[in-house]
Design an enzyme around this catalytic site. Structure first.
Site, PDB file in Angstrom:
ATOM      1  N   CYS A   1     -29.401   3.831  30.018  1.00 25.39           N
ATOM      2  CA  CYS A   1     -30.379   4.373  30.962  1.00 25.39           C
ATOM      3  C   CYS A   1     -30.187   5.853  31.232  1.00 25.39           C
ATOM      4  O   CYS A   1     -31.149   6.545  31.587  1.00 25.39           O
ATOM      5  CB  CYS A   1     -30.365   3.572  32.274  1.00 25.39           C
ATOM      6  SG  CYS A   1     -28.933   3.845  33.346  1.00 25.39           S
ATOM      7  N   ASP A   2     -28.982   6.383  31.048  1.00 26.92           N
ATOM      8  CA  ASP A   2     -28.742   7.821  31.228  1.00 26.92           C
ATOM      9  C   ASP A   2     -29.671   8.649  30.341  1.00 26.92           C
ATOM     10  O   ASP A   2     -30.062   9.773  30.703  1.00 26.92           O
ATOM     11  CB  ASP A   2     -27.306   8.201  30.856  1.00 26.92           C
ATOM     12  CG  ASP A   2     -26.243   7.231  31.305  1.00 26.92           C
ATOM     13  OD1 ASP A   2     -26.551   6.036  31.438  1.00 26.92           O
ATOM     14  OD2 ASP A   2     -25.093   7.658  31.474  1.00 26.92           O
TER      15      ASP A   2
END
Length: 460
Positions: free
Chosen positions: A174-175
């Protein structure tokens, strides 16, 4: 350790801190709360904190580099700091921060890290530095600042929207939603080439389908955490990971055209995420590393909290979020961050690089946290301004100022010898020979066009 820095003159900021500690606002923010009696700190007070923090971080980097220690590179850790540094430079006068950032971009040759393997060429972390190069373009007008980035993104585009959809994601964590999507969206705005936005859009919603928990309204950090559970049997959602997501959403929406077909989905996700985030805010105004079970790892974490602060303030400033609902959570968060500024002015209580909730320490800092604090400060400083519609117009491109010979040689010392004087004269003559004899496309080509298409070129 010493008390965190707080300027004595920042009266409004201290009032905001008092609000964050008052019993009436001590619980997690709820959508029906009001903003009565909330005092917004002045633009200058907020920017004073941001300037001091940015300048302190640059001074620390320069000291590290002078001592032979690693400073910055074209990696994601540095990239997030430069994102904040260049955003700060658009909001206030910070010549030391701007100069350091532009010199770093040139030192990196506007290039990307990695050993050249295809899996690295499409890595979102390695593309995050593109934000610095795009900002450098708007500071200098030099198209060469964008050429390596364009090459890297052009190679990536087919894989983002590959059909049929492969089993594995390009942006599998998700980063990545903070690192690459804003760079692609901004490149689309700069060039007028919708391919960047379309490819970004295709991969974005693939990530959403794989990692978004529709019950919790939060993203798993990656596929491992979809099924992983805490010792108490609960799902694990990482604070900074959610900060990357909503912070990246804000940056995408900043430049996404108002008529882009899927824009309503991004706006809806932004609002849904913001509502969930304020419901998880702690009494001190911040968020921890484990969003659902703060008691497992007590205490705040500032890098994720700064990203939340940025995104929520951005939402207010651009009409995406209701001011009455979200202003108090933003001010409580900003006050909470201020309490964790170290005496140097650099943000402490930062989780080190990682991928899941772990404890933090008051003295721990991180370039990415400093960058997040700067973008948060810029948006908080605008809370007293009128709302501005999205997308935000791109800056005007300055007229390119350059020398045909990009080198100058060492200046003469005060006690120069005759030999040094002669050598200096030779260097000057050689530089003039370049000016007189080198073919310059911008001067000598009657049909010159920029090396990459620029939709914004007409604003020169």
């Amino acid at each position: 350790m010493k008390e965190p820095f707080a300027p004595k003159s920042a009266a409004c900021l201290l009032l905001a801190m008092a609000i964050s500690l008052s019993p009436a606002l001590a619980h997690s923010a709820q959508p029906d709360q009001t903003t009565q009696a909330v005092v917004v700190p002045s633009k200058e007070e907020v920017l004073q904190l941001a300037r001091r923090s940015g300048e302190a971080q640059v001074a620390q980097l320069q000291a590290d580099e002078a001592a032979g220690r690693r400073g910055t590179g074209p990696d994601w850790v540095s990239a997030v700091f430069f994102t904040g540094a260049m955003k700060l430079a658009t909001a206030t006068d910070v010549p030391k921060v701007l100069d350091y950032s532009l010199k770093a971009a040139r030192r990196f040759s506007y290039a990307h890290q990695g050993d050249g393997a295809p899996v690295h060429l499409i890595n979102a972390d390695d593309q995050a530095i593109g934000d610095l190069y795009q900002s450098a373009f708007f500071q200098t007008g030099a198209p060469g600042t964008l050429m390596p980035l364009k090459q890297r993104l052009d190679y990536t585009l087919p894989y983002l929207s590959l059909a049929p959809e492969p089993k594995r994601l390009v942006w599998w964590w998700c980063d990545a939603l903070f690192m690459a999507p804003p760079v692609l969206a901004r490149m689309s705005a700069i060039t007028g080439d919708r391919r960047y936005l379309d490819a970004m859009d295709a991969q974005y919603w693939r990530v959403y389908d794989h990692l978004y928990d529709k019950d919790e309204h939060l993203f798993a950090r990656d596929a491992r955490f979809v099924t992983r559970r805490s010792p108490n049997g609960r799902k694990i959602f990482w604070g900074r990971g959610e900060g990357w997501v909503i912070g990246g959403l804000a940056r995408v929406l900043e430049v996404m055209p108002a008529d882009y077909p899927s824009r309503p989905r991004y706006v809806a996700l932004f609002r849904e995420s913001a509502k969930r985030i304020i419901s998880l805010q702690h009494e001190d105004g911040l968020w921890g590393t484990n969003l659902l079970e703060p008691d497992l790892i007590p205490g705040p974490e500032t890098s994720g909290s700064a990203l939340f602060t940025y995104a929520l303030a951005f939402g207010i400033n651009h009409g995406l979020l209701d001011r009455q609902t979200y202003l108090s959570p933003v001010l409580r968060a900003w006050a909470g961050l201020g309490r964790h500024l170290l005496p140097s002015g650099i943000l402490g209580q930062v989780q080190t690089t990682g991928d899941q909730p772990v404890p933090t320490r008051p003295e721990t800092t991180g370039l990415y946290a400093s960058g997040a604090f700067l973008i948060a400060g810029v948006e908080v400083s605008r809370l007293s301004d009128a709302q501005t519609p999205l997308p935000v117009p791109l800056p005007a491109i300055p007229k390119l100022q350059y020398r045909a010979a990009s080198w100058s040689g060492a200046p003469l010392p005060p006690d120069a010898t005759p030999e040094q004087v002669r050598e200096r004269a030779r260097v000057i003559a050689e530089r003039q020979a370049v000016v007189d004899q080198a073919f310059d496309p911008m001067v000598d080509d009657p049909h010159y066009t920029a090396p990459i298409p620029l939709a914004a070129w007409g604003t020169r």
